[in-house]
Design a protein around this motif. Sequence first.
Motif, mmCIF file in Angstrom:
data_model
loop_
_atom_site.group_PDB
_atom_site.id
_atom_site.type_symbol
_atom_site.label_atom_id
_atom_site.label_comp_id
_atom_site.label_asym_id
_atom_site.label_seq_id
_atom_site.Cartn_x
_atom_site.Cartn_y
_atom_site.Cartn_z
ATOM 1 N N LEU A 252 0.916 -1.263 0.183
ATOM 2 C CA LEU A 252 0.154 0.098 -0.113
ATOM 3 C C LEU A 252 1.001 1.102 -0.039
ATOM 4 O O LEU A 252 0.625 2.297 -0.643
ATOM 5 N N PHE A 253 2.156 0.956 0.553
ATOM 6 C CA PHE A 253 2.907 2.400 0.779
ATOM 7 C C PHE A 253 3.447 2.483 -0.475
ATOM 8 O O PHE A 253 3.761 3.811 -1.017
ATOM 9 N N TRP A 254 3.938 1.495 -1.277
ATOM 10 C CA TRP A 254 4.382 1.353 -2.641
ATOM 11 C C TRP A 254 3.594 2.352 -3.438
ATOM 12 O O TRP A 254 4.003 2.952 -4.143
ATOM 13 N N SER A 255 2.164 1.920 -3.261
ATOM 14 C CA SER A 255 1.215 2.565 -4.433
ATOM 15 C C SER A 255 1.243 4.034 -4.042
ATOM 16 O O SER A 255 1.234 4.705 -4.917
ATOM 17 N N ARG A 256 1.057 4.394 -2.741
ATOM 18 C CA ARG A 256 1.028 5.875 -2.389
ATOM 19 C C ARG A 256 2.393 6.499 -2.538
ATOM 20 O O ARG A 256 2.393 7.587 -2.915
#
Length: 438
Positions: free
Chosen positions: A18-22
């Motif tokens: 999720l952090f990679w997407s953000r």
Amino acid sequence: MAINAPEGTRDLLPDEALFWSRFKQMAAEVFGCYGYLPIETPLIEQTELFVRGIGEATDVVSKEMFTALSGENLRRWVEEGQPPKAKSRLSLRPEGTAGTVRAVVQHDLVPQGAAPAKLMYAGPMFRAERPQKGRQRQFNQVGVECLGAEEPTIDAEAIIMLMRFYEKVGIPTRSMRLLLNSMGCERCRPAYRDLVRAYMDEHADDLCETCLTRAELNPLRAFDCKSPGCATVMADAPKITDYLCDECREHYTAVKALLDGAGIGYEEDQALVRGLDYYTRTVFEVQVTDGMGSQNAIGGGGRYDKLAEEVGGRPTPGLGFALGFERCVLALEAAGVEMPRAQRCDLFVACVDDAVRPRAFALVQQCRDAGYACEMDHQHRSLKSQFKLADKLGAARVAVLGPDELARGQVTLRDMGTHAEALVGLDEVTAELGQALL
Ligand code: HAM
């Protein structure tokens, strides 16, 4: 025996994924303000592109490429001793610059007289390096490339943009240092390279075997050698900035003046040569000062004014950088900064007993259809452990539905921040959530 992920690769589990997407979204927001547009190039390219673009003598190309052959070509080679044609020799991309420049040339994205092409990409890169903390065989990069302009303003704005991005991600400015150097151009670098080679010959007894071989092919690489003997010798080697031609010196001075004007702190590091052969003039790297061990470079880049020609295009100056996602995560950890919570939960619907579940299920659906992130328990937990779950999910609100509430067509809506509670009609929950978000 269980099968694990290959050595040097990592799964990005949900929090990190999720952090990679953000992270990619933040990059698009920041870089978008500077005019960068997305490009997606294949994960595999002809091996020849990397050999010509990055340089045959670099570690990346000579030792670290994952080379792939399609089944039929592999069979023919193994069974019939017939090596594949150059076009069929493919490699997983070790970095994104060569592929992006290949795409710019192939699609003529910078026709004569056009404005520069500003491109950004994000995705996995592959290098068969010895795995260690912060060094993987598959890792994720976000990168940008600007083709078609050699003005120092392009160099300075890219560096400013990179530092702004780290700020946005949450890496404290005080824990980073920005290193800057100029590598000169094809006019001034050959003479400088000869000087370094001669200097290394004089100090051959104190240099490691690898650097002695490097002295022949690419002596500047010795500045990167981690062996203490070589580091001592190379500290006194001739400095490139003393041998720049007038044009390169002016360019470098202008980049520094623009960074000074923007209040960007940097350290000039004349040993910064970077590990890829395409660089000319400006090179830079951002390192984290504490807690990351030897793999402390979280990003780097520079100018490559000859690369487009190397891959068969017309002369097109270029500049770019790439930053490593996994190393940025390590930098956040080292600085004690929590990864921003990426998961959203606007509402958790808790059931007092099983009889109300069908209505709770319908309420959850109704809120999701209205665009709210909504969850409920699916395991018949007690009310107490439903609240624990809501807490774990970071729910902003919890709607408690019991037989009494259901009879009145209402839920008890609790704000998990203030603990304030109110009775709300079942049909008014979505409107109430909208108000809360406002
Ligand atoms: P690079 O310095 O090789 O440059 O890689 C950029 C960043 O990718 C590094 O600073 C690091 O954060 C990350 N990185 C590199 N190798 C690994 C690895 N094995 N494991 C984890 N992270 C790694 C380039 O790739 C150039 N293409 C940058 C560029 C773009 N220059 C001009 N345009």
